[in-house]
Every structure is written in structure tokens, then in C-alpha cells.
Design a protein around this motif. Structure first.
Motif, PDB file in Angstrom:
ATOM      1  N   GLY A 205       9.456  24.761  -7.874  1.00 52.57           N
ATOM      2  CA  GLY A 205      10.682  24.419  -8.015  1.00 52.57           C
ATOM      3  C   GLY A 205      11.737  24.688  -8.629  1.00 52.57           C
ATOM      4  O   GLY A 205      12.144  25.477  -9.607  1.00 52.57           O
ATOM      5  N   ASP A 206      13.218  24.356  -7.804  1.00 49.82           N
ATOM      6  CA  ASP A 206      14.239  24.759  -7.747  1.00 49.82           C
ATOM      7  C   ASP A 206      15.499  24.497  -9.236  1.00 49.82           C
ATOM      8  O   ASP A 206      14.713  23.205  -9.154  1.00 49.82           O
ATOM      9  CB  ASP A 206      15.101  24.577  -6.550  1.00 49.82           C
ATOM     10  CG  ASP A 206      14.851  25.709  -5.244  1.00 49.82           C
ATOM     11  OD1 ASP A 206      13.893  26.157  -5.302  1.00 49.82           O
ATOM     12  OD2 ASP A 206      14.586  24.924  -4.370  1.00 49.82           O
ATOM     13  N   LEU A 207      16.134  25.403  -8.708  1.00 50.76           N
ATOM     14  CA  LEU A 207      16.944  24.811 -10.822  1.00 50.76           C
ATOM     15  C   LEU A 207      17.911  23.465 -10.401  1.00 50.76           C
ATOM     16  O   LEU A 207      18.067  23.071  -9.284  1.00 50.76           O
ATOM     17  CB  LEU A 207      17.698  25.838 -11.327  1.00 50.76           C
ATOM     18  CG  LEU A 207      17.695  26.706 -11.108  1.00 50.76           C
ATOM     19  CD1 LEU A 207      18.799  28.023 -11.373  1.00 50.76           C
ATOM     20  CD2 LEU A 207      16.723  26.704 -12.966  1.00 50.76           C
ATOM     21  N   PRO A 208      17.502  22.176 -11.417  1.00 48.27           N
ATOM     22  CA  PRO A 208      18.285  21.203 -10.860  1.00 48.27           C
ATOM     23  C   PRO A 208      19.698  20.971 -11.220  1.00 48.27           C
ATOM     24  O   PRO A 208      20.281  22.018 -11.341  1.00 48.27           O
ATOM     25  CB  PRO A 208      17.145  20.460 -12.411  1.00 48.27           C
ATOM     26  CG  PRO A 208      17.413  21.072 -13.196  1.00 48.27           C
ATOM     27  CD  PRO A 208      17.096  22.501 -12.593  1.00 48.27           C
ATOM     28  N   SER A 209      20.469  19.878 -10.714  1.00 49.85           N
ATOM     29  CA  SER A 209      22.157  19.804 -10.556  1.00 49.85           C
ATOM     30  C   SER A 209      22.666  20.509 -11.794  1.00 49.85           C
ATOM     31  O   SER A 209      22.937  20.717 -12.184  1.00 49.85           O
ATOM     32  CB  SER A 209      22.203  18.199 -10.226  1.00 49.85           C
ATOM     33  OG  SER A 209      22.047  18.924  -9.114  1.00 49.85           O
ATOM     34  N   GLU A 210      21.864  19.594 -12.986  1.00 47.60           N
ATOM     35  CA  GLU A 210      22.068  19.516 -14.701  1.00 47.60           C
ATOM     36  C   GLU A 210      22.578  21.666 -15.002  1.00 47.60           C
ATOM     37  O   GLU A 210      23.345  21.514 -15.793  1.00 47.60           O
ATOM     38  CB  GLU A 210      21.327  18.592 -15.074  1.00 47.60           C
ATOM     39  CG  GLU A 210      20.056  19.086 -16.050  1.00 47.60           C
ATOM     40  CD  GLU A 210      19.880  18.387 -14.759  1.00 47.60           C
ATOM     41  OE1 GLU A 210      17.797  17.937 -15.136  1.00 47.60           O
ATOM     42  OE2 GLU A 210      19.974  17.496 -13.808  1.00 47.60           O
ATOM     43  N   ILE A 211      21.192  22.103 -14.600  1.00 52.06           N
ATOM     44  CA  ILE A 211      21.448  23.530 -14.792  1.00 52.06           C
ATOM     45  C   ILE A 211      22.586  24.456 -14.226  1.00 52.06           C
ATOM     46  O   ILE A 211      23.343  25.299 -14.200  1.00 52.06           O
ATOM     47  CB  ILE A 211      19.984  24.050 -14.544  1.00 52.06           C
ATOM     48  CG1 ILE A 211      19.343  23.694 -15.967  1.00 52.06           C
ATOM     49  CG2 ILE A 211      19.787  25.657 -14.944  1.00 52.06           C
ATOM     50  CD1 ILE A 211      17.583  24.662 -16.374  1.00 52.06           C
ATOM     51  N   LEU A 212      22.851  23.690 -13.110  1.00 55.08           N
ATOM     52  CA  LEU A 212      23.373  24.232 -11.407  1.00 55.08           C
ATOM     53  C   LEU A 212      24.657  24.341 -11.822  1.00 55.08           C
ATOM     54  O   LEU A 212      25.895  25.289 -12.146  1.00 55.08           O
ATOM     55  CB  LEU A 212      23.144  24.022 -10.427  1.00 55.08           C
ATOM     56  CG  LEU A 212      21.985  23.886  -9.635  1.00 55.08           C
ATOM     57  CD1 LEU A 212      21.755  23.635  -8.378  1.00 55.08           C
ATOM     58  CD2 LEU A 212      22.217  26.066  -9.010  1.00 55.08           C
ATOM     59  N   LYS A 213      24.955  23.240 -12.395  1.00 58.21           N
ATOM     60  CA  LYS A 213      26.398  22.838 -13.458  1.00 58.21           C
ATOM     61  C   LYS A 213      27.211  23.578 -14.240  1.00 58.21           C
ATOM     62  O   LYS A 213      28.429  23.861 -14.137  1.00 58.21           O
ATOM     63  CB  LYS A 213      26.714  21.507 -13.670  1.00 58.21           C
ATOM     64  CG  LYS A 213      27.128  20.339 -12.652  1.00 58.21           C
ATOM     65  CD  LYS A 213      26.690  19.401 -12.407  1.00 58.21           C
ATOM     66  CE  LYS A 213      26.933  18.483 -11.111  1.00 58.21           C
ATOM     67  NZ  LYS A 213      26.294  16.545 -11.584  1.00 58.21           N
ATOM     68  N   GLN A 214      26.008  24.153 -14.761  1.00 55.27           N
ATOM     69  CA  GLN A 214      26.126  25.232 -15.547  1.00 55.27           C
ATOM     70  C   GLN A 214      26.262  26.854 -16.154  1.00 55.27           C
ATOM     71  O   GLN A 214      27.004  27.742 -16.752  1.00 55.27           O
ATOM     72  CB  GLN A 214      25.047  24.842 -17.061  1.00 55.27           C
ATOM     73  CG  GLN A 214      24.864  24.463 -17.871  1.00 55.27           C
ATOM     74  CD  GLN A 214      23.700  23.841 -18.486  1.00 55.27           C
ATOM     75  OE1 GLN A 214      22.833  25.322 -19.343  1.00 55.27           O
ATOM     76  NE2 GLN A 214      23.161  22.854 -18.382  1.00 55.27           N
ATOM     77  N   ILE A 215      26.246  26.806 -14.353  1.00 57.70           N
ATOM     78  CA  ILE A 215      26.858  28.244 -13.921  1.00 57.70           C
ATOM     79  C   ILE A 215      28.080  28.043 -13.484  1.00 57.70           C
ATOM     80  O   ILE A 215      28.755  27.454 -13.023  1.00 57.70           O
ATOM     81  CB  ILE A 215      25.492  28.428 -12.517  1.00 57.70           C
ATOM     82  CG1 ILE A 215      24.688  28.738 -13.055  1.00 57.70           C
ATOM     83  CG2 ILE A 215      26.141  29.743 -11.953  1.00 57.70           C
ATOM     84  CD1 ILE A 215      23.366  28.544 -11.729  1.00 57.70           C
ATOM     85  N   LYS A 216      28.782  29.268 -14.614  1.00 56.34           N
ATOM     86  CA  LYS A 216      30.377  29.256 -14.595  1.00 56.34           C
ATOM     87  C   LYS A 216      30.098  30.820 -13.500  1.00 56.34           C
ATOM     88  O   LYS A 216      31.518  31.298 -12.950  1.00 56.34           O
ATOM     89  CB  LYS A 216      31.212  29.589 -15.787  1.00 56.34           C
ATOM     90  CG  LYS A 216      30.481  28.765 -16.771  1.00 56.34           C
ATOM     91  CD  LYS A 216      31.098  27.564 -16.362  1.00 56.34           C
ATOM     92  CE  LYS A 216      30.837  26.519 -17.171  1.00 56.34           C
ATOM     93  NZ  LYS A 216      29.543  25.253 -16.886  1.00 56.34           N
ATOM     94  N   THR A 217      29.664  31.570 -13.147  1.00 56.56           N
ATOM     95  CA  THR A 217      29.762  32.749 -12.611  1.00 56.56           C
ATOM     96  C   THR A 217      30.449  32.297 -10.477  1.00 56.56           C
ATOM     97  O   THR A 217      30.019  31.425 -10.180  1.00 56.56           O
ATOM     98  CB  THR A 217      28.360  33.204 -11.839  1.00 56.56           C
ATOM     99  OG1 THR A 217      27.869  33.475 -13.520  1.00 56.56           O
ATOM    100  CG2 THR A 217      28.385  34.823 -11.236  1.00 56.56           C
ATOM    101  N   PRO A 218      30.760  32.609 -10.447  1.00 56.30           N
ATOM    102  CA  PRO A 218      31.648  32.668  -8.810  1.00 56.30           C
ATOM    103  C   PRO A 218      30.921  32.663  -8.254  1.00 56.30           C
ATOM    104  O   PRO A 218      30.211  34.142  -7.574  1.00 56.30           O
ATOM    105  CB  PRO A 218      33.553  33.758  -9.517  1.00 56.30           C
ATOM    106  CG  PRO A 218      33.432  34.176 -10.526  1.00 56.30           C
ATOM    107  CD  PRO A 218      32.339  34.447 -11.362  1.00 56.30           C
TER     108      PRO A 218
END
Length: 282
Positions: A205-218
Motif C-alpha cells: 500500500g502507498d505511504l500514508p499522509s502522516e509519512i508524506l507530511k514528513q518529506i521535506k524534499t522539493p
């Protein structure tokens, strides 16, 4: 094969991975290209021809697709695919990278950014897969039946490459024999269907919102407004969840951006990279 491409296999992480590397000694940046589900490096052929003149390019056939091996010991989870790409990049000694991921390849890029954020300074997500759940338990259990891969093959034969392309493209007039044969080629052997059966079980399954929010890469998100496979509303949600992203919408465009709009995608990528260089030098 062109003179300026290094094409080959690397055995790593229990599998032989096929890649094409276009070296450019004058380039300051390397683009790493990851394709989508049921696709391969072939999907990027137009974009590669534009990128390779100014940049280094590495395009990878994600197992079990394209020319990469189909192996019953390999775990076809997104995390393991991301790990495999990381190992390949490190074995080639590449630095200063920008990832480009189309569809499922975009989800692998997001997994890489989650696992090893320092690997890339930027990412380009083309109609990226996002928010898909794991396959339901009855399907996973059914996949253990003997000869289940034959059902997978039957389903693929029923849908057909041309029909899949019509779903993925807004402009059907660009579909030709070269395109149909290029997408069909990897599916002429049975091993791919055995591997796809494994993928049904392994994909987490795809990454959940809480993990996506931690990604800082432009991240630059480019989407077709007529995308039926990963609708624009997914791109808008992803744009909200990623801390440092912008979204570009291409009108009258479907899911297969590298096929339909390679020149526009190339120009948007160049402008996006250029913005950061201007900021750095000012």
C-alpha cells in the motif's frame, strides 16, 4: 543501441536489475527515472532523448518489469523496490540526483525520499500513484492457488495493451505499432505473470499522509487534467500533504505524460531546476 548509453544488469538485493545510463561528463545533475506499473524504461524514451543532452540520466527497469529479472525469491514490496533502487544508485557512485517517477514509479520515489531523504535534492512526480491501499485479503489468499498466474495472464490478455494505452492517453492518435510492441514486449513470457502474482501479495500500500507530511524534499507534481488512472484530485491531495511541493496541471492530457507531453514535461522540469539555481546564485 546508441554509442552514448551504458546498458546492463546489476545483481543486487536477490535480483538482476536492468538499467540504462547515459553519462554526460559536463552535467552537474543526474536524473534517475522510475516508470509505472506494467511499464519499463521504454515509457521514457522521448524524455530521455531530451534530458541526456544537458544532464546525466539513469533509467531503471523496476523488477519485475521490462528487462529486469523475474524472481520468485524477490519481495516485490514498494519498500524493497525503493531499497533496490538505492543500492543500484550507490553501486554506481552517483551524486546530486533528481528523481523522476511516473505513476507507480512516483510512489517508489516517495518511498526513497522517506527512507533516505539525503539521496536527492529534488523530485518530479508525474501523475504519481498515491493513497492506494494494500490488496484485499481474499485476493491475496487466492493468489496462493496453483496456476493463479494464468488468471493474471488471462486478465492481461483480456484488457490488452492497446486498450490499456487508450485508457492512459487522452490523445489516441499517437498510438502506433512501435508503442504497442514496446509495451507488449516484456509480457510475452510467462515469468512476468508469476512475478505479478507475487507483487499482489507483497505490495504494502502507498505511504500514508502522516509519512508524506514528513518529506521535506522539493517536489514538482505534474498532472494531466484527464487522468483516469490517478485522477487529478489525488495530485491535489498529494500537493497538500507534501511540505514543499507545487502542482502543474496539463490540459487535455491523460495519465501517460512521458508519452503525450514529453516536451512540455521537459520544459517544466528545466524551469523548476532553474528556479533553485537562480535562488542559490542570488
Amino acid at each position: 543501441m546508441e554509442q552514448n548509453v551504458v546498458a546492463g544488469y546489476k545483481p543486487l538485493n536477490n535480483i538482476n536489475v536492468y538499467y540504462e545510463f547515459y553519462p554526460n561528463p559536463n552535467a552537474e545533475r543526474t536524473f534517475v527515472l522510475l516508470h509505472g506499473f506494467l511499464s519499463s524504461t521504454f515509457t521514457y524514451r522521448h524524455l530521455i532523448s531530451l534530458l541526456k543532452n544537458e544532464y546525466q540520466v539513469l533509467s531503471i527497469d523496476l523488477p519485475p518489469f521490462g528487462k529486469s529479472a523475474k524472481c520468485s525469491r524477490y519481495i516485490y514490496s514498494y519498500k524493497n523496490l525503493a531499497d533496490t533502487v538505492i543500492q543500484l544508485i550507490e553501486s554506481l557512485g552517483l551524486k546530486k540526483m533528481t528523481f523522476i517517477g511516473h505513476s507507480m514509479g512516483g510512489q517508489i520515489v516517495l518511498n526513497i525520499l522517506h527512507l533516505k531523504q539525503e539521496l536527492a535534492d529534488k523530485a518530479i512526480l508525474l501523475c504519481s500513484s498515491a493513497y492506494l491501499k494494500r490488496a484485499k485479503l481474499p485476493l491475496i489468499l487466492t493468489s496462493y492457488l496453483p496456476y493463479f498466474h494464468r488468471f493474471v495472464k488471462y486478465w492481461f490478455a483480456r484488457t490488452g495493451v492497446e486498450k490499456n494505452l487508450q485508457e492512459a492517453l487522452y490523445n489516441h492518435s499517437i498510438i502506433n505499432e512501435e508503442m504497442i510492441n514496446g509495451y507488449l514486449q516484456p509480457f510475452l513470457q510467462d515469468e512476468i505473470f508469476v512475478a505479478l502474482t507475487r507483487m499482489i501479495r507483497d505490495r504494502e500500500g502507498d505511504l500514508p499522509s502522516e509519512i508524506l507530511k514528513q518529506i521535506k524534499t522539493p517536489c514538482l507534481l505534474i498532472w494531466g487534467d484527464q487522468d483516469k488512472s490517478v485522477p487529478l484530485k489525488i495530485g491535489e491531495k498529494l500537493n497538500k500533504d507534501l511540505a514543499n511541493s507545487e502542482l502543474i496541471i496539463l490540459k487535455e492530457t491523460g495519465h501517460a505524460l512521458p508519452e503525450e507531453r514529453p516536451m512540455e514535461v521537459f520544459e517544466y522540469i528545466k524551469n523548476y531546476i532553474g528556479k533553485f539555481q537562480t535562488t542559490a546564485s542570488s
